[in-house]
Design an enzyme around this catalytic site. Structure first.
Site, PDB file in Angstrom:
ATOM      1  N   HIS A   1     -21.753  10.722  11.035  1.00 10.25           N
ATOM      2  CA  HIS A   1     -22.193  12.031  10.546  1.00 10.25           C
ATOM      3  C   HIS A   1     -21.266  13.165  10.993  1.00 10.25           C
ATOM      4  CE1 HIS A   1     -24.763  14.561   8.383  1.00 10.25           C
ATOM      5  NE2 HIS A   1     -25.936  14.126   8.792  1.00 10.25           N
ATOM      6  N   ARG A   2     -20.357  12.879  11.902  1.00 11.75           N
ATOM      7  CA  ARG A   2     -19.361  13.885  12.272  1.00 11.75           C
ATOM      8  C   ARG A   2     -18.336  14.045  11.160  1.00 11.75           C
ATOM      9  NH1 ARG A   2     -16.962  11.268  17.582  1.00 11.75           N
ATOM     10  NH2 ARG A   2     -16.818   9.600  16.023  1.00 11.75           N
TER      11      ARG A   2
END
Length: 397
Positions: free
Chosen positions: A367-368
């Site tokens: 999700h980064r």
């Protein structure tokens, strides 16, 4: 001088915190008188004095955590016979009638059991132990209380407690490949903020195409089709074919397509790699998939087979899985897993109930690096290619 040590109070403890001393230096204590309270993660227990005498020294301060076997305080015994009883090794006990027991007999019991007996005003030496070792338990004390307080005409017979011998757990070595797998999984899970997206795929048309090719001797492994569809989708959404380089504050988009195939082997999970998968035909991919699978099962993988991959997939459908939250193969940014294909009743575009071969998939991503909407778009592209295999074949021209 008698040492009062921290001992296991029956809870399998290894250490305890000194909660409170019930005596001070110079106090006179009697045998079995509580002298210190010890807190464990399960209970607070009182430790009794092993002899009568004078408290000469308190060694461990309140609040300190110590290991079992640590000396907490010293007592100067007032009776020489008690000193020899405490210091000499206890012989193997021979059962004897309670009436012949010596007044100075040392009963085996935990501090909590002794406290329970004192609270009920019972001499613990009068309680018969049900344990073959002679240790008096809490249940023994409670049965004694019930037997002495209940009316004789309504007293129920005491049912002898059945004891079972405890067996030690079996151990298996935690080393080699298993330990490396654990290290890699921990690194991934503690480094990457995982998000898992789920989707379903209609496999009916692709399975029909494979069945059509089979009589012509082209029995292509379904994973070969998955790889080709993934390559097309990854070219459209390259953020999932990347590695995050935090040191240089950039996302590195991979150009070579090296596909890791998560494979269960007798030694544990392995990820052999098909290199330059975009340059291979469906037949070549099929041959490499079969070859890698056989070498993995036979423990014959080569160093070249285990070089770093750029994207990893896992097909656990043959094992019967219907869903999972896979862990990303660090330092990649995504991993896709395919699950069991089964026939289901579905509603088609004409609102008719039809039977279709449906498969679930799950994709974990970093999700980064990517957001949920991009992951949905990526899997939609993949699903469209698998559900319409002729479109996939056109993409390969």
């Amino acid at each position: 001088m008698i040492e009062v040590k921290l001992h296991d109070v029956g809870e399998g403890m290894t250490e305890g915190e000194i909660a409170h001393y019930l005596v001070q230096v110079g106090d006179h204590v009697t045998t079995d008188q509580p002298v210190v309270e010890v807190a464990t993660d399960k209970m607070v227990a009182e430790l009794p004095a092993p002899v009568s005498g004078i408290v000469k020294e308190i060694i461990i301060p309140v609040g300190q955590t110590v290991q079992v076997g640590t000396t907490l305080l010293h007592i100067e015994a007032s009776n020489a016979s008690e000193v020899s009883r405490v210091s000499e090794p206890a012989p193997v006990a021979v059962a004897a009638p309670p009436a012949q027991a010596s007044p100075s007999k040392r009963v085996l019991a935990t501090p909590y059991t002794r406290k329970l007996a004192r609270d009920h005003g019972i001499d613990i030496e009068a309680v018969t132990a049900s344990d073959p070792s002679g240790r008096v338990s809490e249940d023994d004390v409670l049965r004694f209380v019930q037997a002495t307080t209940a009316p004789q005409e309504t007293a129920t017979p005491i049912i002898e407690e059945v004891t079972y011998q405890e067996t030690s757990p079996e151990t298996i070595p935690f080393r080699g490949i298993r330990k490396q797998i654990a290290k890699k999984m921990t690194q991934s899970l503690y480094t990457i903020p995982h998000v898992t997206h789920f989707e379903e795929v209609d496999m009916t048309r692709l399975l029909a195409l494979r069945a059509e090719w089979k009589p012509a001797g082209r029995n292509i492994n379904v994973n070969a089709f998955f790889i080709k569809a993934l390559i097309v989708a990854l070219k459209d959404y390259p953020v999932f074919h990347a590695k995050l380089d935090e040191a240089n504050a950039c996302i590195r988009l991979e150009r070579d397509f090296h596909f890791g195939m998560a494979t269960e082997t007798p030694d544990g999970l392995m990820v052999p790699v098909i290199r330059h998968a975009d340059r291979l035909s469906l037949t070549e991919l099929h041959d490499q998939l079969i070859s890698l699978q056989q070498r993995a099962q036979n423990g014959a993988l080569r160093a070249a087979d285990l070089k770093p991959s750029t994207f990893t997939m896992s097909n656990v459908g043959p094992l019967g899985s219907t869903g999972a939250t896979p862990i990303i193969n660090y330092p990649e940014t995504a991993l896709i897993a395919f699950h069991k294909t089964k026939k289901r009743a579905c509603v088609d575009e004409d609102d008719q109930i039809v039977v279709r071969s449906m498969m679930n998939l799950s994709m974990s991503f970093d999700h980064r690096v990517a957001d949920g909407a991009t992951a949905v778009a990526f899997t939609n592209r993949f699903v469209s290619l698998i559900e319409h295999p002729t479109t996939l074949l056109l993409e390969l021209i």
